[in-house]
Write a protein that holds these residues in place. Structure first.
Motif, mmCIF file in Angstrom:
data_model
loop_
_atom_site.group_PDB
_atom_site.id
_atom_site.type_symbol
_atom_site.label_atom_id
_atom_site.label_comp_id
_atom_site.label_asym_id
_atom_site.label_seq_id
_atom_site.Cartn_x
_atom_site.Cartn_y
_atom_site.Cartn_z
ATOM 1 N N PRO A 45 38.718 12.112 4.097
ATOM 2 C CA PRO A 45 37.299 11.774 3.894
ATOM 3 C C PRO A 45 37.079 10.774 2.761
ATOM 4 C CG PRO A 45 37.664 14.142 3.614
ATOM 5 C CD PRO A 45 38.969 13.534 3.949
ATOM 6 N N VAL A 46 37.917 10.826 1.724
ATOM 7 C CA VAL A 46 37.777 9.870 0.620
ATOM 8 C C VAL A 46 37.983 8.451 1.132
ATOM 9 C CG1 VAL A 46 38.792 9.095 -1.550
ATOM 10 C CG2 VAL A 46 38.441 11.531 -1.150
ATOM 11 N N TYR A 47 39.049 8.235 1.883
ATOM 12 C CA TYR A 47 39.328 6.892 2.387
ATOM 13 C C TYR A 47 38.329 6.474 3.471
ATOM 14 C CZ TYR A 47 43.552 6.447 -0.348
ATOM 15 O OH TYR A 47 44.434 6.329 -1.390
ATOM 16 N N LEU A 48 37.828 7.418 4.246
ATOM 17 C CA LEU A 48 36.794 7.080 5.230
ATOM 18 C C LEU A 48 35.516 6.621 4.537
ATOM 19 C CD1 LEU A 48 37.206 9.845 7.949
ATOM 20 C CD2 LEU A 48 37.601 7.404 8.204
ATOM 21 N N ILE A 49 35.126 7.333 3.510
ATOM 22 C CA ILE A 49 33.918 6.955 2.766
ATOM 23 C C ILE A 49 34.106 5.597 2.102
ATOM 24 C CG2 ILE A 49 32.514 7.543 0.750
ATOM 25 C CD1 ILE A 49 32.955 10.512 1.584
ATOM 26 N N LEU A 50 35.263 5.394 1.461
ATOM 27 C CA LEU A 50 35.516 4.111 0.807
ATOM 28 C C LEU A 50 35.644 2.974 1.813
ATOM 29 C CD1 LEU A 50 38.009 5.251 -1.950
ATOM 30 C CD2 LEU A 50 35.653 4.492 -2.254
ATOM 31 N N GLY A 51 36.047 3.284 3.027
ATOM 32 C CA GLY A 51 36.155 2.266 4.057
ATOM 33 C C GLY A 51 34.818 1.864 4.649
ATOM 34 N N VAL A 52 33.809 2.698 4.471
ATOM 35 C CA VAL A 52 32.489 2.421 5.041
ATOM 36 C C VAL A 52 31.477 2.000 3.976
ATOM 37 C CG1 VAL A 52 30.553 3.510 6.273
ATOM 38 C CG2 VAL A 52 32.885 3.974 6.982
ATOM 39 N N VAL A 53 31.696 2.354 2.726
ATOM 40 C CA VAL A 53 30.695 2.143 1.683
ATOM 41 C C VAL A 53 30.398 0.659 1.447
ATOM 42 C CG1 VAL A 53 32.229 2.104 -0.336
ATOM 43 C CG2 VAL A 53 29.940 3.045 -0.544
ATOM 44 N N TRP A 54 31.334 -0.234 1.729
ATOM 45 C CA TRP A 54 31.090 -1.658 1.506
ATOM 46 C C TRP A 54 30.059 -2.214 2.476
ATOM 47 C CZ3 TRP A 54 31.951 -5.179 5.364
ATOM 48 C CH2 TRP A 54 32.724 -4.748 6.433
ATOM 49 N N ILE A 55 29.783 -1.491 3.556
ATOM 50 C CA ILE A 55 28.822 -1.973 4.552
ATOM 51 C C ILE A 55 27.381 -1.848 4.047
ATOM 52 C CG2 ILE A 55 27.924 -1.515 6.881
ATOM 53 C CD1 ILE A 55 30.741 -0.677 7.664
ATOM 54 N N MET A 56 27.124 -0.910 3.142
ATOM 55 C CA MET A 56 25.746 -0.655 2.703
ATOM 56 C C MET A 56 25.027 -1.894 2.157
ATOM 57 S SD MET A 56 25.835 3.284 1.369
ATOM 58 C CE MET A 56 26.736 2.925 -0.084
ATOM 59 N N PRO A 57 25.616 -2.678 1.263
ATOM 60 C CA PRO A 57 24.883 -3.858 0.779
ATOM 61 C C PRO A 57 24.943 -5.047 1.736
ATOM 62 C CG PRO A 57 26.949 -3.658 -0.390
ATOM 63 C CD PRO A 57 26.834 -2.443 0.494
ATOM 64 N N LEU A 58 25.632 -4.902 2.850
ATOM 65 C CA LEU A 58 25.852 -6.030 3.748
ATOM 66 C C LEU A 58 24.558 -6.524 4.413
ATOM 67 C CD1 LEU A 58 28.179 -7.763 4.693
ATOM 68 C CD2 LEU A 58 28.467 -6.237 6.624
ATOM 69 N N ARG A 59 23.631 -5.629 4.716
ATOM 70 C CA ARG A 59 22.398 -6.044 5.390
ATOM 71 C C ARG A 59 21.606 -7.047 4.551
ATOM 72 N NH1 ARG A 59 17.215 -2.482 7.301
ATOM 73 N NH2 ARG A 59 16.110 -4.243 8.177
ATOM 74 N N ARG A 60 21.439 -6.742 3.276
ATOM 75 C CA ARG A 60 20.691 -7.655 2.411
ATOM 76 C C ARG A 60 21.421 -8.985 2.265
ATOM 77 N NH1 ARG A 60 17.965 -5.136 -2.743
ATOM 78 N NH2 ARG A 60 15.962 -5.005 -1.713
ATOM 79 N N PHE A 61 22.733 -8.917 2.192
ATOM 80 C CA PHE A 61 23.530 -10.138 2.054
ATOM 81 C C PHE A 61 23.409 -11.010 3.300
ATOM 82 C CE2 PHE A 61 27.594 -12.452 2.063
ATOM 83 C CZ PHE A 61 27.453 -13.102 0.843
ATOM 84 N N LEU A 62 23.474 -10.403 4.477
ATOM 85 C CA LEU A 62 23.314 -11.166 5.723
ATOM 86 C C LEU A 62 21.906 -11.728 5.859
ATOM 87 C CD1 LEU A 62 25.365 -8.958 8.198
ATOM 88 C CD2 LEU A 62 26.029 -11.133 7.162
#
Length: 71
Positions: A45-62
């Protein structure tokens, strides 16, 4: 739709690649030292969370890449 290309898209893609490489290197450098002794069931779960957490700021950046606005 936009008729002319904008500088934000290539700059944004380069910034995204650089940021993801930096994030990956940081994760690869520090996280195994913290969770390396844990069982695989706890590490997953640690690596799954860290693998997905970078997506959160992506919407504003796009949004910025397309429109020039952060919101």
């Amino acid at each position: 739709m936009r008729q002319e290309p904008t500088w934000r898209i290539p700059v944004g893609i380069l910034a995204l690649v650089v940021a993801l490489v930096a994030y990956g290197l940081i994760i690869a450098r520090y996280v195994p030292g913290l969770v390396g002794q844990w069982s695989a069931l706890l590490q997953t779960p640690v690596y799954l969370i860290l693998g997905v957490v970078w997506i959160m700021p992506l919407r504003r950046f796009l949004t910025w890449m397309e429109t020039g606005r952060w919101g």
